[in-house]
Design a protein around this motif. Structure first.
Motif, short mmCIF file in Angstrom:
data_model
loop_
_atom_site.label_atom_id
_atom_site.label_comp_id
_atom_site.label_asym_id
_atom_site.label_seq_id
_atom_site.Cartn_x
_atom_site.Cartn_y
_atom_site.Cartn_z
N MET A 87 -11.89 -12.23 -4.04
CA MET A 87 -12.38 -12.48 -5.39
C MET A 87 -13.04 -13.85 -5.49
O MET A 87 -14.10 -14.01 -6.11
N ALA A 88 -12.40 -14.86 -4.90
CA ALA A 88 -12.93 -16.22 -4.97
C ALA A 88 -14.27 -16.35 -4.27
O ALA A 88 -15.10 -17.19 -4.63
N LYS A 89 -14.51 -15.50 -3.28
CA LYS A 89 -15.77 -15.55 -2.54
C LYS A 89 -16.79 -14.55 -3.08
O LYS A 89 -17.95 -14.57 -2.66
N GLY A 90 -16.37 -13.70 -3.99
CA GLY A 90 -17.23 -12.61 -4.45
C GLY A 90 -18.11 -12.98 -5.62
O GLY A 90 -18.00 -14.06 -6.21
N GLY A 91 -18.95 -12.04 -5.99
CA GLY A 91 -19.83 -12.23 -7.13
C GLY A 91 -19.10 -12.25 -8.45
O GLY A 91 -19.65 -12.73 -9.46
N ILE A 92 -17.88 -11.75 -8.48
CA ILE A 92 -17.09 -11.77 -9.72
C ILE A 92 -16.79 -13.20 -10.14
O ILE A 92 -16.58 -13.48 -11.32
N LYS A 93 -16.81 -14.13 -9.19
CA LYS A 93 -16.66 -15.55 -9.51
C LYS A 93 -18.05 -16.16 -9.64
O LYS A 93 -18.95 -15.88 -8.85
N ASP A 94 -18.22 -16.99 -10.63
CA ASP A 94 -19.48 -17.72 -10.82
C ASP A 94 -19.56 -18.79 -9.73
O ASP A 94 -18.95 -19.84 -9.83
N GLN A 95 -20.33 -18.52 -8.68
CA GLN A 95 -20.38 -19.42 -7.53
C GLN A 95 -21.13 -20.71 -7.82
O GLN A 95 -20.96 -21.70 -7.11
N VAL A 96 -21.93 -20.73 -8.88
CA VAL A 96 -22.68 -21.93 -9.23
C VAL A 96 -21.97 -22.73 -10.31
O VAL A 96 -21.84 -23.95 -10.24
N GLY A 97 -21.51 -22.04 -11.31
CA GLY A 97 -20.80 -22.70 -12.41
C GLY A 97 -19.30 -22.59 -12.21
O GLY A 97 -18.78 -22.90 -11.14
N HIS A 98 -18.59 -22.10 -13.22
CA HIS A 98 -17.14 -22.01 -13.14
C HIS A 98 -16.67 -20.73 -13.80
O HIS A 98 -17.34 -20.17 -14.67
N GLY A 99 -15.48 -20.28 -13.40
CA GLY A 99 -14.85 -19.16 -14.05
C GLY A 99 -15.20 -17.82 -13.42
O GLY A 99 -16.06 -17.71 -12.54
N SER A 116 -18.62 -7.73 -5.21
CA SER A 116 -19.91 -8.41 -5.07
C SER A 116 -20.74 -8.43 -6.35
O SER A 116 -21.48 -9.38 -6.60
N LEU A 117 -20.68 -7.36 -7.14
CA LEU A 117 -21.53 -7.26 -8.33
C LEU A 117 -20.65 -7.22 -9.57
O LEU A 117 -19.99 -6.23 -9.84
N PRO A 118 -20.65 -8.30 -10.36
CA PRO A 118 -19.77 -8.33 -11.53
C PRO A 118 -20.37 -7.62 -12.73
O PRO A 118 -21.57 -7.37 -12.78
N HIS A 119 -19.53 -7.28 -13.67
CA HIS A 119 -19.95 -7.03 -15.04
C HIS A 119 -19.84 -8.39 -15.69
O HIS A 119 -18.75 -8.92 -15.83
N PHE A 120 -20.93 -9.00 -16.09
CA PHE A 120 -21.07 -10.45 -16.15
C PHE A 120 -20.37 -11.16 -17.31
O PHE A 120 -20.37 -12.38 -17.36
N GLU A 121 -19.81 -10.42 -18.26
CA GLU A 121 -19.15 -11.12 -19.36
C GLU A 121 -17.96 -11.93 -18.85
O GLU A 121 -17.28 -11.54 -17.89
N LYS A 122 -17.72 -13.08 -19.46
CA LYS A 122 -16.57 -13.93 -19.12
C LYS A 122 -15.62 -13.95 -20.31
O LYS A 122 -16.03 -14.31 -21.42
N MET A 123 -14.38 -13.59 -20.05
CA MET A 123 -13.38 -13.50 -21.11
C MET A 123 -12.33 -14.60 -20.93
O MET A 123 -11.89 -14.89 -19.81
N GLU A 168 -32.23 -3.54 -14.36
CA GLU A 168 -32.43 -4.93 -14.78
C GLU A 168 -32.22 -5.93 -13.64
O GLU A 168 -32.57 -7.10 -13.77
N LEU A 169 -31.66 -5.47 -12.52
CA LEU A 169 -31.33 -6.38 -11.42
C LEU A 169 -32.18 -6.14 -10.18
O LEU A 169 -31.88 -6.67 -9.12
N LYS A 170 -33.26 -5.38 -10.34
CA LYS A 170 -34.12 -5.07 -9.21
C LYS A 170 -34.74 -6.35 -8.64
O LYS A 170 -35.32 -7.16 -9.38
N GLY A 171 -34.61 -6.55 -7.33
CA GLY A 171 -35.17 -7.72 -6.67
C GLY A 171 -34.39 -8.99 -6.87
O GLY A 171 -34.84 -10.07 -6.47
N LEU A 172 -33.20 -8.90 -7.46
CA LEU A 172 -32.41 -10.08 -7.77
C LEU A 172 -31.13 -10.11 -6.94
O LEU A 172 -30.70 -9.09 -6.37
N ASN A 173 -30.53 -11.29 -6.89
CA ASN A 173 -29.35 -11.50 -6.05
C ASN A 173 -28.17 -12.02 -6.87
O ASN A 173 -28.33 -12.93 -7.70
N THR A 174 -27.01 -11.44 -6.61
CA THR A 174 -25.77 -12.08 -7.06
C THR A 174 -25.27 -12.94 -5.90
O THR A 174 -25.49 -12.59 -4.73
N LEU A 175 -24.64 -14.04 -6.20
CA LEU A 175 -24.19 -14.95 -5.15
C LEU A 175 -22.78 -14.61 -4.71
O LEU A 175 -21.85 -14.64 -5.52
#
Length: 751
Positions: free
Chosen positions: A274-286, A297-304, A414-421
């Protein structure tokens, strides 16, 4: 509100969403749909006009809620059908979890699934008739084969008009079944104190092993976590598994060494991925809400708030047990998220959530899922400014020229050609591949993360913030920050102070704005002032838990005194004391006027169950206050769900602590004397560095504030608080021990 409201006659409604304080409800104020609020006035209107209520429940950060709002509730034809044939009602599930639970239980019972938006047609008597989640709007490509929202509205309206009696009978039958389901788990027909087999033995510790077996059978060996996609963090379940080996040795003997070790391995791998996956905001926090893919690898991006507030103490525990630096780093990351804008309120307290959707840039109006967090290959390189640095980090985070999101997981394109970190190459492998030292590689990642964060903040609008302050979720955050502060007090004093100040500030805000000191009751939500909704059982339970953690971090007994007051109020307004054969806490207060079914929450889902947390609170308070009434009520609470726990122990991990505590005493460790004492320092340091599910800590003397506590607990009142010593108390007697013996004592290996 209406030009005419005669039964079955014309009624003209206007959209009332702007009258709500909820950001989610207000976001629908521009809909042509004439949304009403869940209120006595609206419910009476439904009865007077004999119209079905169309109740649509969601929350501010919900992506599919936004999709349905855009496709349907902004559509003139849909609005016309809703306004002519129904009383449309918009509900924020975070303000009214009681309303949400009733109709979500209905949906899950009738369809086998659930989620948000939750849409349900309800009779004027509040009985559910038909429901679902997202239904495609008229212009959606998904509105085919008769499953579109327009078709559903037409059919339901026709059924109510032509077959009202049959509809009412069906809704009544369903409601009876829901009531029966809600009443299960109260030991009906058994004498209080009897076990499943009629004995007085009560809850068995073997339930822990059965709960472990449940998760072992569902564990994803490759990716960590349980089951397939979508995959949720489930902190309550992970915490149970991680803590199995931290109980008294008796628990370990029953569950078995192999199970204890494997439980820890499952949790460690899950938290690592989880800590290494896309579910964690690798650039920011949370962390984001959940992963669409089973590999995180691919989150549902809302942060609760409630997810991050639970993950903080989980990662802290994992670090305390394993000393894996990644887990401490992640705990800091979550704590930083909680104590920074926009989640931390300037007034104190923590905001509810950040949206999944946002505009890709300031010049674009259309919001897209994950727009704040995903990267095209070209923008990634542009933001980092340095070609070599970008090449290193592209390898580290799996950034590809054509994007790394599979089309099968990108339903809306909506994510075509884009990358999650996602971290896909370790520091060691990255260093070897680019001929760098590991120190230089770590520094490169830190520099790159800061540059990407700065770029993101400068060029992208941040997702919308739901700035409600919810008591229950704040209670979770207070507890996690207090425990983290205590654990880091010696090693990282600056961070420790920052986290503690945030926890204290949140508790002060709730006491000032949402607590009535005369009635000793809570309001659930603050936004532009206290909300009208009274606190629910989880508001009391989670806040009490956080206050106990705050006491053990500060040894200021005012937090414990408030927790005691809140516990008394929770018992008064929520406990089921109708007969000796029942028990547990209802989710809603006794006099709630607009709830069809009053039920008890004991299963752990995205949030821990109110009854599981309450039972643990009662055992902890009993230990700290030497109050046997609390421990008796804790056991009674757990036993109320005995039948369900025996049948499905893996669904009730929050109550497993109560199972253990009903068999083994919660040990109060009493530390008295001066702050300068080496024995006192050693004991406190050890205790704050341990995961202690079976003990509490009391501090007397020194800088602690304990006057109220010494009056409330007669045993503590008799202890010389100026004498340097460590004691374990049981009943009216206390045993003197050495600080060096604490580890053995709490592990059950010391007699």
């Amino acid at each position: 509100m209406s030009a005419s409201a005669s039964k079955g006659g014309f009624v003209s409604l206007s959209n009332r969403c702007n009258e709500s304080k909820s950001p989610y409800v207000r976001s629908h104020s521009n809909n042509p749909t004439a949304w009403q609020l869940w209120s006595p006035e609206t419910l009476e209107l439904s009865k007077r006009t004999n119209r079905l209520l169309f109740v649509s429940i969601g929350y501010s950060a919900c992506h599919w809620c936004h999709v349905m709002a855009h496709e349907s509730f902004m559509d003139d034809r849909i609005a016309q059908l809703l306004n002519e044939h129904f009383i449309p009602v918009k509900v924020d599930r975070e303000e009214r979890p009681d309303v949400d639970k009733v109709y979500m239980d209905f949906l899950q019972a009738t369809t086998g699934g659930g989620g948000w938006p939750l849409n349900v047609f309800v009779t004027p008597d509040l009985q559910p008739l038909f429901g679902g989640t997202y239904w495609p709007g008229p212009k959606s490509e998904r509105a085919h084969h008769g499953g579109g929202f327009e078709t559903i509205l037409t059919k339901v309206a026709s059924a109510w008009k032509e077959q009202e009696a049959r509809c009412r009978e069906s809704a009544s039958n369903i409601t009876d079944q829901l009531r029966q389901f809600a009443q299960e788990g109260t030991l009906s027909g058994r004498r209080s104190g009897e076990g499943i087999d009629g004995s007085d033995d009560g809850l068995e510790l073997e339930l822990l092993e059965e709960a472990y077996d449940h998760y072992k059978s569902r564990y994803d060996e490759q990716n960590g976590g349980f089951g397939g996609a979508p995959k949720f963090p489930t902190p309550s379940h992970l915490s149970f598994l991680l803590r199995l080996g931290e109980w008294d040795g008796i628990v370990k003997d029953i569950v078995g060494d192999d199970a204890v070790q494997n439980s820890q391995k499952m949790v460690v791998k899950t938290l690592d991925n989880m800590a290494k996956g896309g579910i964690k905001d690798q650039v920011g926090h949370g962390f984001a809400r959940y992963s669409v893919t089973k590999d995180w690898s691919l989150p549902h991006f809302e942060k609760m708030l409630y997810d991050n507030a639970q993950l903080l103490p989980l990662y802290l525990d994992a670090w305390l047990i394993t000393k894996n630096p990644l887990f401490l780093e992640t705990a800091h990351d979550i704590a930083t998220y909680l104590t920074s804008s926009p989640i931390q309120s300037p007034a104190g307290g923590f905001h509810a959530s950040e949206d999944a959707d946002s505009a890709p840039s300031a010049s674009e109006k259309e919001h897209k899922e994950g727009a704040f967090y995903v990267w095209s290959h070209s923008e990634f390189y542009k933001a980092l400014t340095d070609e070599k640095l970008a090449s290193i980090l592209a390898k580290h985070w799996n950034v590809k020229p054509n994007g790394n999101v599979s089309p099968k997981h990108d339903i809306q394109g909506e994510l075509k050609g884009l990358n999650t970190l996602c971290v896909t190459l370790s520091i060691t492998d990255l260093s070897q591949q680019f001929g760098l030292s590991e120190q230089d590689t770590v520094q490169a990642i830190q520099i790159g993360r800061q540059r990407l964060s700065d770029w993101r903040d400068q060029h992208r609008p941040r997702p919308l913030l739901d700035d409600k302050i919810v008591v229950s979720w704040n209670g979770l955050a207070i507890g996690g920050l207090a425990r983290t502060s205590a654990a880091l007090k010696e090693s990282e004093p600056a961070a420790s102070r920052r986290y503690l100040e945030a926890a204290v500030s949140a508790s002060q805000f709730i006491r000032r704005e949402l607590y009535d000191s005369q009635t000793k009751t809570l309001r659930r939500v603050y936004r532009e002032g206290p909300g009208a909704t009274a606190g629910f059982a989880d508001d009391y339970a989670f806040l009490i838990s956080g206050l106990i953690d705050l006491y053990e971090a500060t040894f200021d007994d005012s937090y414990l005194q408030w927790a005691d007051e809140l516990q008394q109020s929770q018992i008064q307004h929520f406990a089921d004391n109708e007969s000796e054969t029942k028990g547990g806490f209802f989710g809603t207060p006794a006099l709630a006027p607009d709830i069809l079914i009053r039920s008890k929450d004991a299963m752990d889902n995205a949030e821990p169950s109110a009854n599981g947390v309450s039972a643990t609170n009662l055992f902890r308070l009993s230990s700290l206050l030497d109050d046997s009434n609390y421990s008796a009520l804790a056991t009674r609470t757990a036993k109320a769900f005995e039948v369900e726990m025996v049948q499905h122990p893996g669904l009730f991990t929050g109550l497993m602590s109560a199972v253990v505590n009903s068999r083994l005493d919660v040990k109060p460790i009493v530390i008295s004397g001066t702050d300068a004492s080496s024995e006192v320092k050693s004991a406190l340091s050890q205790l704050h560095q341990m995961v202690r599910p079976g003990s509490t800590v009391v501090r007397l003397g020194g800088d602690s504030k304990s006057d109220w506590l010494r009056q409330r607990n007669e045993v503590l009142g008799s202890i010389e608080q100026d004498r340097d010593m460590v004691q374990v108390c049981e009943g009216t007697s206390c045993k003197l021990i050495k600080a060096a013996e604490l580890q053995e004592l709490l592990k059950g290996t010391h007699v």
